[in-house]
Design a protein around this motif. Sequence first.
Motif, PDB file in Angstrom:
ATOM      1  N   SER A  18       0.826  -1.206   0.000  1.00  0.00           N
ATOM      2  CA  SER A  18       0.000   0.000   0.000  1.00  0.00           C
ATOM      3  C   SER A  18       0.863   1.260   0.000  1.00  0.00           C
ATOM      4  O   SER A  18       0.618   2.200  -0.764  1.00  0.00           O
ATOM      5  CB  SER A  18      -0.920   0.003   1.227  1.00  0.00           C
ATOM      6  OG  SER A  18      -1.602   1.232   1.346  1.00  0.00           O
ATOM      7  N   LYS A  19       1.889   1.275   0.830  1.00  0.00           N
ATOM      8  CA  LYS A  19       2.786   2.441   0.905  1.00  0.00           C
ATOM      9  C   LYS A  19       3.502   2.669  -0.426  1.00  0.00           C
ATOM     10  O   LYS A  19       3.712   3.817  -0.839  1.00  0.00           O
ATOM     11  CB  LYS A  19       3.802   2.246   2.036  1.00  0.00           C
ATOM     12  CG  LYS A  19       3.220   2.463   3.432  1.00  0.00           C
ATOM     13  CD  LYS A  19       4.284   2.296   4.507  1.00  0.00           C
ATOM     14  CE  LYS A  19       3.806   2.784   5.863  1.00  0.00           C
ATOM     15  NZ  LYS A  19       2.615   2.116   6.347  1.00  0.00           N
ATOM     16  N   GLN A  22       1.211   4.352  -2.930  1.00  0.00           N
ATOM     17  CA  GLN A  22       0.912   5.730  -2.556  1.00  0.00           C
ATOM     18  C   GLN A  22       2.008   6.695  -3.001  1.00  0.00           C
ATOM     19  O   GLN A  22       1.740   7.880  -3.230  1.00  0.00           O
ATOM     20  CB  GLN A  22       0.705   5.829  -1.046  1.00  0.00           C
ATOM     21  CG  GLN A  22      -0.576   5.161  -0.567  1.00  0.00           C
ATOM     22  CD  GLN A  22      -0.696   5.141   0.945  1.00  0.00           C
ATOM     23  OE1 GLN A  22      -0.423   6.127   1.613  1.00  0.00           O
ATOM     24  NE2 GLN A  22      -1.118   4.011   1.495  1.00  0.00           N
ATOM     25  N   CYS A  26      -1.264   6.845  -6.039  1.00  0.00           N
ATOM     26  CA  CYS A  26      -2.447   5.990  -5.927  1.00  0.00           C
ATOM     27  C   CYS A  26      -3.040   6.113  -4.527  1.00  0.00           C
ATOM     28  O   CYS A  26      -2.340   6.411  -3.560  1.00  0.00           O
ATOM     29  CB  CYS A  26      -2.077   4.527  -6.169  1.00  0.00           C
ATOM     30  SG  CYS A  26      -1.783   4.114  -7.896  1.00  0.00           S
ATOM     31  N   GLU A  27      -4.319   5.898  -4.441  1.00  0.00           N
ATOM     32  CA  GLU A  27      -4.986   5.831  -3.143  1.00  0.00           C
ATOM     33  C   GLU A  27      -5.621   4.451  -3.040  1.00  0.00           C
ATOM     34  O   GLU A  27      -6.811   4.275  -3.313  1.00  0.00           O
ATOM     35  CB  GLU A  27      -6.027   6.942  -3.007  1.00  0.00           C
ATOM     36  CG  GLU A  27      -5.418   8.339  -2.999  1.00  0.00           C
ATOM     37  CD  GLU A  27      -6.454   9.421  -2.783  1.00  0.00           C
ATOM     38  OE1 GLU A  27      -7.634   9.071  -2.560  1.00  0.00           O
ATOM     39  OE2 GLU A  27      -6.093  10.606  -2.837  1.00  0.00           O
TER      40      GLU A  27
END
Length: 303
Positions: A18-19, A22, A26-27
């Motif tokens: 996820s990090k 980002q 991106c979210e």
Amino acid sequence: MNDRIIIIGAGAWGDALSKLTQINGCEPIIWSRSCGRVLAEMVTDCVAIISAVSMSGVPAIIERLRDSIAPHQIIVTATKGLDARTNLTPAQLWHQAFPNNPIVVLSGPNLSLEIQQGLPAATVVASQSADAANTIQEIFSSPKFRVYTNDDPIGVELGGTIKNVIAIAAGTCDGLKLGNNAKSALLTRGLAEIIRIGQYWGGKTETFYGLSGLGDLLTTCNSPLSRNYQVGYGLAQGRTLTEVLANLQGTAEGVNTTKVLIQIADRNQIYMPITVLVDRLLQGQITAPEAIVALMSRDRKSE
């Protein structure tokens, strides 16, 4: 980037992925069993669906999504393991359920904690669809995370999966304080074992010398951050497997992978001496010092 993506799995690996996304703007949406939302509804309109759950959780996730994924959506598997029931890899399970979707394998020397800390790393995204691999490369690439594409998904996936068995052996080697000579010999012969069964499965030899093979092997076999390494190290200290796993944060996929590999190797007469001894060690049939003696006293042969 404004691509809508979903990451399935809120553990350390899912958080690290996820990090990374980002960084590129991106979210990502993150789903876990405890989030209280319906997964099938959340994947709508996502360009990519990234599975970062443990091997045991993959079949259940596939069932949740069986009627919810459109053919154009890219499925990314970031799981390193083998299914105990079918002996299939995660990508093979996903392809079996979604034969019309592009499947991408993401694998490499990627310790979650180091990525979460923002340390530089590299990985491989492999697919039979070049367009899908390029899309995922773009989503994850950043100055801190270098992403290579590859057209050998089975080789990339197996390199990242089978090395977990060798990592258990490496942890045992270090736990017994056997030194660098023994460790180097173990990793070299372990790589030969990975290549041997990887070729049987259809992987390309050169793939196992890349990031997802040799690269991941070196990282996992030399870092106390590796859960599989911790298993071997704990067994070398005289603890039982039950005791070691009870104090482990997360899943050591190599434990289950060893069982599956033994079945495949026995059925197809594939020579895997390190894997055999790791299996006996995990089952409590042999102690760590006895395993080393057995490994060193095998019949003489050419390299």
